[in-house]
Scaffold this motif. Structure first.
Motif, mmCIF file in Angstrom:
data_model
loop_
_atom_site.group_PDB
_atom_site.id
_atom_site.type_symbol
_atom_site.label_atom_id
_atom_site.label_comp_id
_atom_site.label_asym_id
_atom_site.label_seq_id
_atom_site.Cartn_x
_atom_site.Cartn_y
_atom_site.Cartn_z
ATOM 1 N N PRO A 279 45.886 -73.056 -61.475
ATOM 2 C CA PRO A 279 45.025 -73.391 -60.332
ATOM 3 C C PRO A 279 44.335 -72.180 -59.714
ATOM 4 C CG PRO A 279 47.194 -74.441 -60.134
ATOM 5 C CD PRO A 279 47.293 -73.439 -61.246
ATOM 6 N N ALA A 280 44.699 -70.970 -60.163
ATOM 7 C CA ALA A 280 44.109 -69.760 -59.586
ATOM 8 C C ALA A 280 42.613 -69.677 -59.892
ATOM 9 C CB ALA A 280 44.815 -68.521 -60.134
ATOM 10 N N VAL A 281 41.862 -69.144 -58.957
ATOM 11 C CA VAL A 281 40.426 -68.944 -59.162
ATOM 12 C C VAL A 281 40.227 -67.947 -60.303
ATOM 13 C CG1 VAL A 281 38.300 -68.085 -58.119
ATOM 14 C CG2 VAL A 281 39.898 -69.460 -56.765
ATOM 15 N N GLY A 282 39.328 -68.279 -61.241
ATOM 16 C CA GLY A 282 39.042 -67.374 -62.346
ATOM 17 C C GLY A 282 39.931 -67.590 -63.557
ATOM 18 N N ASP A 283 40.695 -68.676 -63.585
ATOM 19 C CA ASP A 283 41.619 -68.909 -64.690
ATOM 20 C C ASP A 283 41.496 -70.349 -65.183
ATOM 21 O OD1 ASP A 283 43.551 -67.935 -66.440
ATOM 22 O OD2 ASP A 283 45.221 -68.616 -65.201
ATOM 23 N N SER A 284 40.260 -70.774 -65.438
ATOM 24 C CA SER A 284 39.961 -72.175 -65.679
ATOM 25 C C SER A 284 39.227 -72.393 -67.006
ATOM 26 C CB SER A 284 39.085 -72.710 -64.531
ATOM 27 O OG SER A 284 38.449 -73.912 -64.879
ATOM 28 N N VAL A 285 39.693 -73.362 -67.795
ATOM 29 C CA VAL A 285 38.976 -73.769 -69.003
ATOM 30 C C VAL A 285 37.675 -74.469 -68.630
ATOM 31 C CG1 VAL A 285 39.041 -75.314 -71.008
ATOM 32 C CG2 VAL A 285 41.024 -73.882 -70.468
ATOM 33 N N ALA A 286 37.714 -75.281 -67.588
ATOM 34 C CA ALA A 286 36.497 -75.978 -67.144
ATOM 35 C C ALA A 286 35.387 -74.980 -66.812
ATOM 36 C CB ALA A 286 36.800 -76.845 -65.927
ATOM 37 N N HIS A 287 35.747 -73.858 -66.210
ATOM 38 C CA HIS A 287 34.735 -72.855 -65.849
ATOM 39 C C HIS A 287 34.165 -72.157 -67.086
ATOM 40 C CE1 HIS A 287 36.434 -72.536 -61.493
ATOM 41 N NE2 HIS A 287 35.567 -73.522 -61.625
ATOM 42 N N ILE A 288 34.950 -72.089 -68.178
ATOM 43 C CA ILE A 288 34.391 -71.569 -69.440
ATOM 44 C C ILE A 288 33.274 -72.491 -69.903
ATOM 45 C CG2 ILE A 288 34.839 -71.081 -71.874
ATOM 46 C CD1 ILE A 288 37.718 -70.453 -71.139
ATOM 47 N N LEU A 289 33.544 -73.803 -69.890
ATOM 48 C CA LEU A 289 32.539 -74.769 -70.346
ATOM 49 C C LEU A 289 31.293 -74.703 -69.471
ATOM 50 C CD1 LEU A 289 34.923 -77.819 -71.004
ATOM 51 C CD2 LEU A 289 34.282 -75.976 -72.563
ATOM 52 N N GLU A 290 31.493 -74.486 -68.181
ATOM 53 C CA GLU A 290 30.350 -74.379 -67.275
ATOM 54 C C GLU A 290 29.588 -73.075 -67.502
ATOM 55 O OE1 GLU A 290 32.282 -74.996 -63.527
ATOM 56 O OE2 GLU A 290 32.766 -77.089 -64.000
ATOM 57 N N GLU A 291 30.298 -72.016 -67.868
ATOM 58 C CA GLU A 291 29.639 -70.745 -68.183
ATOM 59 C C GLU A 291 28.785 -70.874 -69.438
ATOM 60 O OE1 GLU A 291 28.423 -67.469 -66.893
ATOM 61 O OE2 GLU A 291 30.364 -67.920 -65.971
ATOM 62 N N ILE A 292 29.232 -71.708 -70.367
ATOM 63 C CA ILE A 292 28.452 -71.933 -71.591
ATOM 64 C C ILE A 292 27.144 -72.644 -71.269
ATOM 65 C CG2 ILE A 292 28.436 -73.178 -73.808
ATOM 66 C CD1 ILE A 292 31.464 -72.631 -73.968
ATOM 67 N N GLY A 293 27.142 -73.468 -70.205
ATOM 68 C CA GLY A 293 25.867 -74.066 -69.832
ATOM 69 C C GLY A 293 25.913 -75.454 -69.227
#
Length: 451
Positions: A279-293
Motif C-alpha cells: 500500500p506504500a506510495v511508489g510501490d504499485s503494479v497499477a502505477h507501472i501500467l499507468e506509467e506505460i500509458g
C-alpha cells in the motif's frame, strides 16, 4: 563482475524506489512427523519447526544488516497438514494451534501450509481439514491456509469449489469483529506451485527436499521509476527496459538466497521474482501500467499492458538465476496496491476487468473485498471461473476474496500492514447455485494429454 555503478544503482533502488526482499521462506517437510496419535504428531511438528527454523529470523536480520538489503518478512511453509491429519485423525485445529505456537517461538511473520490438495478428489484428512479452516484461522494470528481445487492435468473438483465458497464465507463471519481477516489468510488455487514463498498460498510440496530456503523479491517501484525516464519509448523498448530491470532485481534475490542457504545449512531453492506491491506510495503494479500509458488501471488496454509486463519480468528474471520458480511475474492484489485501491474506489477497476487481467498475471483475484451478503454460491462461482482460466491456460490462478460482513459497496475494510485496505467492490449477484450444486468434476482439457 559487479562494478561501482551497479552498487550505487542498487542502493538507489532500495532507498528511493521501494526495492526489497519481500520474504525469505523456509520450507520444512513434516512427513516424518506423521503419527497415529495427533498429540504425538503435534509434538514432533513443534520440535522440528523450532529446530530447523531456530535461526531463520536472526539470519535474515544479519544479512539485512550486512548488505543493507531490506528483508521485510521471514516465513515458514510446511507440508500440507491434511496429509498428517489423514494419518492421525482427530481435530485438525490442534495442528493449527501447534503451528501458531511454533511461529510465535521462532518469531516469523507467517506460517503457511494449513492446506489440502484436492484437485482430483478428497482423500483421508482432506475434508476434515477443509471444514476446520474457518475455526483454525479465527483462532490464530500467523497461520495461513490454502486449498488447491483444480489443475490442468486433473480438471476442477466442483465439490471442493462448492465447499470452499462456504468456508470463505464462514471464515469472514467468524472474524467480522476484526475486519474479516481470516478470509484474507485463505487462498483457493488452481495449479498451485509447490515452491511458492508468498503467503497466504505457501506450502512445502511433496517433491521438495526435507528443508529448503526460498526467496521472494519485489520491486514494482523500481520498474515504474525506470519506465518514467523514457516517455517516448515504444512498447518493445519498454519491454526491454523491464527485462533488464528484472534481471537486476533478481540478482539481489539470488545473493540473499545463496547467503541464507550457506548460513542456515539448508539447500537454496528458488528466487520468486514477483512484482508484489504494497500500500506504500511508489510501490504499485497499477502505477507501472499507468506509467506505460493508461489513464488509470482498469482502462481499455490494461490486460495487454499487464501481459507485456508479466512476460518481460519472467524473461529478465530467468537470466539472473538458474533457480527462478514459485509464481514469478506481476501480482494484482487490490487491497495491497495503492494504485489498485484508487482505481477500485473510482470505479475504473471492476471485478470483471480484474478477472480478464488474471489470464495474464501471476496469480488471480487477490485480496478483493466483496459485499458481506454475497452468497457462498456466488463465491464458489468466482472460484470456478478463476480455476477455469488457470486450467485451460496451464497457469496458476487463485481466489482470495474477503466478504465484508455487515458492509456494502463503497465501504472499506482495513487490514493493516502489507495487507492494506480495500473498498467493497460490486459483485454480479445473479445466482450460479444450480450449477454449483450439481457437484462432480470439470474434466481436464484435451491439451492436458502431453505424455
Amino acid at each position: 563482475m559487479i562494478n561501482t555503478f551497479d552498487i550505487l544503482e542498487t542502493i538507489k533502488m532500495i532507498q528511493d524506489e521501494c526495492l526489497d526482499i519481500r520474504t525469505t521462506t523456509m520450507g520444512i517437510s513434516l512427513l516424518d512427523c506423521a503419527d497415529s496419535s495427533i498429540d504425538s504428531s503435534c509434538a514432533k511438528i513443534y520440535e522440528k519447526i523450532c529446530r530447523r527454523a531456530e535461526k531463520l529470523v536472526a539470519t535474515g536480520n544479519e544479512i539485512e544488516k550486512q548488505y543493507g538489503i531490506p528483508i521485510i518478512n521471514k516465513r515458514v511453509s510446511v507440508t500440507p497438514i491434511a496429509i498428517l491429519a489423514g494419518v492421525s485423525g482427530g481435530d485438525p485445529v490442534k495442528y493449527a494451534l501447534t503451528l501458531e505456537k511454533a511461529a510465535n517461538t521462532i518469531g516469523v511473520n507467517f506460517i503457511g501450509g494449513y492446506s489440502a490438495l484436492v484437485q482430483k478428489g478428497f482423500s483421508a484428512g482432506d475434508l476434515e481439514l477443509i471444514n476446520s479452516i474457518p475455526q483454525a484461522l479465527a483462532q490464530t494470528e500467523h497461520l495461513c491456509s490454502s486449498v488447491n481445487i483444480g489443475s490442468t492435468k486433473a480438471g476442477i473438483n466442483m465439490d471442493a469449489v462448492k465447499l470452499m465458497g462456504q468456508k470463505v464465507k464462514e471464515a469472514a463471519e467468524l472474524t467480522k469483529d476484526r475486519d474479516c481477516i481470516a478470509a484474507g489468510k485463505l487462498v483457493v488455487f488452481c495449479n498451485a506451485p509447490e515452491d511458492n514463498p508468498f503467503m497466504a498460498g505457501a506450502f512445502h510440496g511433496l517433491s521438495e527436499p526435507d528443508c529448503v530456503i526460498n526467496v521472494g523479491v519485489s520491486g514494482p517501484g523500481v520498474v515504474r521509476s525506470v519506465i518514467s525516464k523514457y516517455p517516448d519509448y515504444s512498447i518493445n523498448e519498454i519491454a526491454e527496459l523491464i527485462k533488464k530491470t528484472a534481471f537486476k532485481i533478481t540478482r539481489m534475490g539470488q545473493l540473499v538466497g545463496v547467503e541464507a542457504s550457506k548460513r542456515l545449512g539448508v539447500p537454496f531453492g528458488i528466487v520468486d521474482l514477483s512484482l508484489a506491491p504494497t500500500p506504500a506510495v511508489g510501490d504499485s503494479v497499477a502505477h507501472i501500467l499507468e506509467e506505460i500509458g493508461l489513464e488509470q488501471c482498469g482502462a481499455a488496454g490494461t490486460t495487454a499492458c499487464l501481459a507485456m509486463l508479466n512476460d518481460a519480468v519472467k524473461k529478465g528474471g530467468v537470466m539472473a538465476s538458474s533457480s527462478v520458480g514459485g509464481l514469478s511475474g506481476a501480482f494484482i492484489p487490490v487491497s495491497e496496491d495503492a494504485g489498485m485501491i484508487n482505481a477500485a474506489r473510482s470505479g475504473a477497476l471492476t471485478i470483471e476487468k480484474l478477472e480478464a487481467m488474471t489470464a495474464v498475471c501471476s496469480v488471480g483475484l487477490d485480496m478483493i473485498v466483496i459485499p458481506g451478503d454475497t452468497t457462498p454460491e456466488v463465491i464458489s462461482g468466482i472460484i470456478a471461473d478463476e480455476a477455469a482460466i488457470g486450467m485451460v491456460n496451464g497457469k496458476t490462478t487463485a481466489v482470495r476474496v474477503i466478504p465484508a460482513i455487515g458492509k456494502n459497496i463503497g465501504d472499506e475494510l482495513e487490514f493493516g500492514g502489507l495487507l492494506g485496505s480495500g473498498p467493497v467492490m460490486k459483485v454480479n449477484t445473479n445466482s450460479p447455485a444450480k450449477f454449483i450444486n450439481r457437484g462432480g468434476r470439470i474434466p481436464a482439457p484435451l491439451h492436458s494429454l502431453k505424455n
